[in-house]
Write a protein that holds these residues in place. Structure first.
Motif, PDB file in Angstrom:
ATOM      1  N   GLY A  32       0.883  -1.403   0.058  1.00  0.00           N
ATOM      2  CA  GLY A  32      -0.270  -0.198   0.112  1.00  0.00           C
ATOM      3  C   GLY A  32       0.863   1.360   0.017  1.00  0.00           C
ATOM      4  O   GLY A  32       2.047   1.288   0.266  1.00  0.00           O
ATOM      5  N   PHE A  33       0.361   2.392  -0.282  1.00  0.00           N
ATOM      6  CA  PHE A  33       0.964   3.522  -0.406  1.00  0.00           C
ATOM      7  C   PHE A  33      -0.119   4.714  -0.166  1.00  0.00           C
ATOM      8  O   PHE A  33      -1.279   4.463  -0.378  1.00  0.00           O
ATOM      9  N   GLU A  34       0.397   6.070   0.009  1.00  0.00           N
ATOM     10  CA  GLU A  34      -0.556   7.057  -0.158  1.00  0.00           C
ATOM     11  C   GLU A  34       0.169   8.122  -0.929  1.00  0.00           C
ATOM     12  O   GLU A  34       1.413   8.281  -0.899  1.00  0.00           O
ATOM     13  N   TYR A  35      -0.484   9.097  -1.528  1.00  0.00           N
ATOM     14  CA  TYR A  35      -0.061  10.064  -2.265  1.00  0.00           C
ATOM     15  C   TYR A  35      -0.738  11.196  -2.030  1.00  0.00           C
ATOM     16  O   TYR A  35      -2.078  11.287  -1.633  1.00  0.00           O
ATOM     17  N   TYR A  36      -0.307  12.423  -2.174  1.00  0.00           N
ATOM     18  CA  TYR A  36      -0.691  13.684  -2.144  1.00  0.00           C
ATOM     19  C   TYR A  36      -0.580  14.467  -3.251  1.00  0.00           C
ATOM     20  O   TYR A  36       0.222  14.521  -3.970  1.00  0.00           O
ATOM     21  N   VAL A  37      -1.830  14.978  -3.330  1.00  0.00           N
ATOM     22  CA  VAL A  37      -1.735  16.100  -4.641  1.00  0.00           C
ATOM     23  C   VAL A  37      -1.315  17.384  -4.173  1.00  0.00           C
ATOM     24  O   VAL A  37      -1.843  17.917  -3.101  1.00  0.00           O
ATOM     25  N   PRO A  38      -0.142  17.855  -4.900  1.00  0.00           N
ATOM     26  CA  PRO A  38       0.462  19.295  -4.626  1.00  0.00           C
ATOM     27  C   PRO A  38      -0.604  20.451  -4.672  1.00  0.00           C
ATOM     28  O   PRO A  38      -1.526  20.338  -5.282  1.00  0.00           O
ATOM     29  N   LYS A  39      -0.206  21.398  -3.733  1.00  0.00           N
ATOM     30  CA  LYS A  39      -1.109  22.452  -3.625  1.00  0.00           C
ATOM     31  C   LYS A  39      -2.507  22.242  -3.377  1.00  0.00           C
ATOM     32  O   LYS A  39      -3.587  23.084  -3.875  1.00  0.00           O
ATOM     33  N   SER A  40      -3.127  21.430  -2.711  1.00  0.00           N
ATOM     34  CA  SER A  40      -4.328  20.813  -2.201  1.00  0.00           C
ATOM     35  C   SER A  40      -4.361  20.085  -0.877  1.00  0.00           C
ATOM     36  O   SER A  40      -3.337  20.044  -0.466  1.00  0.00           O
ATOM     37  N   ASN A  41      -5.401  19.912  -0.502  1.00  0.00           N
ATOM     38  CA  ASN A  41      -5.709  19.078   0.758  1.00  0.00           C
ATOM     39  C   ASN A  41      -6.030  17.657   0.439  1.00  0.00           C
ATOM     40  O   ASN A  41      -6.641  17.044   1.418  1.00  0.00           O
ATOM     41  N   ILE A  42      -5.695  17.135  -0.579  1.00  0.00           N
ATOM     42  CA  ILE A  42      -6.194  15.680  -1.080  1.00  0.00           C
ATOM     43  C   ILE A  42      -5.104  14.927  -0.854  1.00  0.00           C
ATOM     44  O   ILE A  42      -3.783  14.741  -1.354  1.00  0.00           O
TER      45      ILE A  42
END
Length: 94
Positions: A32-42
């Motif tokens: 598993g992994f997690e990823y963040y969308v830059p310049k957002s809170n997603i």
């Protein structure tokens, strides 16, 4: 996009692998992994999953963030004991 692997619970993973060994399943771990969308809170989280094959049947066991096990999705909680019985039933032992 920033991708970060999730923490692993190797003890729980070993229990699942051993259960599959003793009850005729072939496990394959998808990390598993997690990823963040830059310049957002997603933030999107993809949990660890085991693809378990028995005969021509494939099952997905999801390891939730709370380190509980789920069959296919978060609506079907399962324990190692129930997984062992399910593997036996699919294999035709019960």
């Amino acid at each position: 996009m920033s991708i970060k692997p999730l923490d692993r619970n190797t003890e729980l993973e070993k229990k699942i692998v051993n259960c599959c060994k003793f009850h005729g399943g072939k496990p394959e771990l998808l990390h598993g992994f997690e990823y963040y969308v830059p310049k957002s809170n997603i933030k999107v989280v993809v949990p660890h999953k085991f693809l378990i094959s028995v005969k021509n049947v494939k099952m997905i066991v999801v390891i939730g963030l709370d380190m509980n096990l789920y069959l296919y999705d978060y609506n079907h909680p399962i324990t190692i004991t129930l997984l062992a019985k399910l593997l036996d039933k699919v294999r035709g032992k019960l």
